[in-house]
Design a protein around this motif. Structure first.
Motif, PDB file in Angstrom:
ATOM      1  N   GLU A  72      36.342 -15.627  50.025  1.00 51.12           N
ATOM      2  CA  GLU A  72      36.140 -15.804  51.462  1.00 51.12           C
ATOM      3  C   GLU A  72      35.741 -14.489  52.125  1.00 51.12           C
ATOM      4  O   GLU A  72      34.854 -14.459  52.991  1.00 51.12           O
ATOM      5  CB  GLU A  72      37.419 -16.349  52.094  1.00 51.12           C
ATOM      6  N   LEU A  73      36.359 -13.386  51.734  1.00 52.08           N
ATOM      7  CA  LEU A  73      36.027 -12.075  52.281  1.00 52.08           C
ATOM      8  C   LEU A  73      34.590 -11.697  51.945  1.00 52.08           C
ATOM      9  O   LEU A  73      33.853 -11.196  52.807  1.00 52.08           O
ATOM     10  CB  LEU A  73      36.995 -11.018  51.754  1.00 52.08           C
ATOM     11  N   ALA A 133      32.095 -13.747  51.328  1.00 49.42           N
ATOM     12  CA  ALA A 133      31.211 -14.600  52.129  1.00 49.42           C
ATOM     13  C   ALA A 133      31.146 -14.114  53.568  1.00 49.42           C
ATOM     14  O   ALA A 133      30.064 -14.090  54.176  1.00 49.42           O
ATOM     15  CB  ALA A 133      31.692 -16.048  52.076  1.00 49.42           C
ATOM     16  N   THR A 134      32.270 -13.700  54.117  1.00 51.37           N
ATOM     17  CA  THR A 134      32.311 -13.191  55.491  1.00 51.37           C
ATOM     18  C   THR A 134      31.520 -11.900  55.616  1.00 51.37           C
ATOM     19  O   THR A 134      30.768 -11.702  56.581  1.00 51.37           O
ATOM     20  CB  THR A 134      33.773 -12.974  55.936  1.00 51.37           C
ATOM     21  N   LYS A 135      31.667 -11.022  54.644  1.00 49.01           N
ATOM     22  CA  LYS A 135      30.899  -9.767  54.655  1.00 49.01           C
ATOM     23  C   LYS A 135      29.409 -10.045  54.584  1.00 49.01           C
ATOM     24  O   LYS A 135      28.611  -9.381  55.276  1.00 49.01           O
ATOM     25  CB  LYS A 135      31.311  -8.873  53.485  1.00 49.01           C
ATOM     26  N   ASN A 136      29.018 -11.009  53.774  1.00 46.70           N
ATOM     27  CA  ASN A 136      27.587 -11.353  53.669  1.00 46.70           C
ATOM     28  C   ASN A 136      27.054 -11.909  54.977  1.00 46.70           C
ATOM     29  O   ASN A 136      25.930 -11.580  55.373  1.00 46.70           O
ATOM     30  CB  ASN A 136      27.370 -12.356  52.528  1.00 46.70           C
ATOM     31  N   ARG A 137      27.838 -12.745  55.658  1.00 45.03           N
ATOM     32  CA  ARG A 137      27.413 -13.262  56.956  1.00 45.03           C
ATOM     33  C   ARG A 137      27.325 -12.148  57.989  1.00 45.03           C
ATOM     34  O   ARG A 137      26.430 -12.123  58.827  1.00 45.03           O
ATOM     35  CB  ARG A 137      28.375 -14.349  57.425  1.00 45.03           C
ATOM     36  N   LEU A 138      28.257 -11.202  57.945  1.00 46.95           N
ATOM     37  CA  LEU A 138      28.263 -10.104  58.888  1.00 46.95           C
ATOM     38  C   LEU A 138      27.031  -9.221  58.707  1.00 46.95           C
ATOM     39  O   LEU A 138      26.458  -8.734  59.681  1.00 46.95           O
ATOM     40  CB  LEU A 138      29.541  -9.273  58.708  1.00 46.95           C
TER      41      LEU A 138
END
Length: 97
Positions: free
Chosen positions: A84-85, A87-92
């Motif tokens: 999840e982290l 994926a969140t970093k990639n979206r950011l």
């Protein structure tokens, strides 16, 4: 069912010097899935790494089956949180670029 992807439990008992009841308890806790083929118990080869970890936890660290279950549940949660982290970093990164 083909036996090429399965390892007989009696072979694992001999190799790791554990009783068959060890695997039965792991199965009861839902940590492994024992397949019965031609009246003999087998485990899928993909689970051998987890089984080796469970044996080390039980034999070397004297952790009971409830503890092994807890450890593997926590490891699974850590893995999910790391995914999840990531994926969140990639979206950011999409918003930063």
């Amino acid at each position: 069912m083909s036996l090429e992807n399965f390892i007989p439990l009696n072979q694992l008992c001999t190799h790791y010097k554990v009783e068959m009841s060890f695997f039965t308890h792991l199965n009861e806790f839902g940590l492994i899935e024992i397949e019965t083929i031609e009246e003999s118990p087998y485990i899928h080869q993909d689970k051998i790494t987890d089984v080796e970890k469970m044996i080390r936890l039980h034999v070397e660290l004297d952790i009971n089956f409830e503890g092994i279950d807890t450890v593997f549940n926590l490891l699974e949660k850590i893995h999910d949180l790391q995914a999840e982290l990531t994926a969140t970093k990639n979206r950011l990164r999409l918003y930063e670029d």
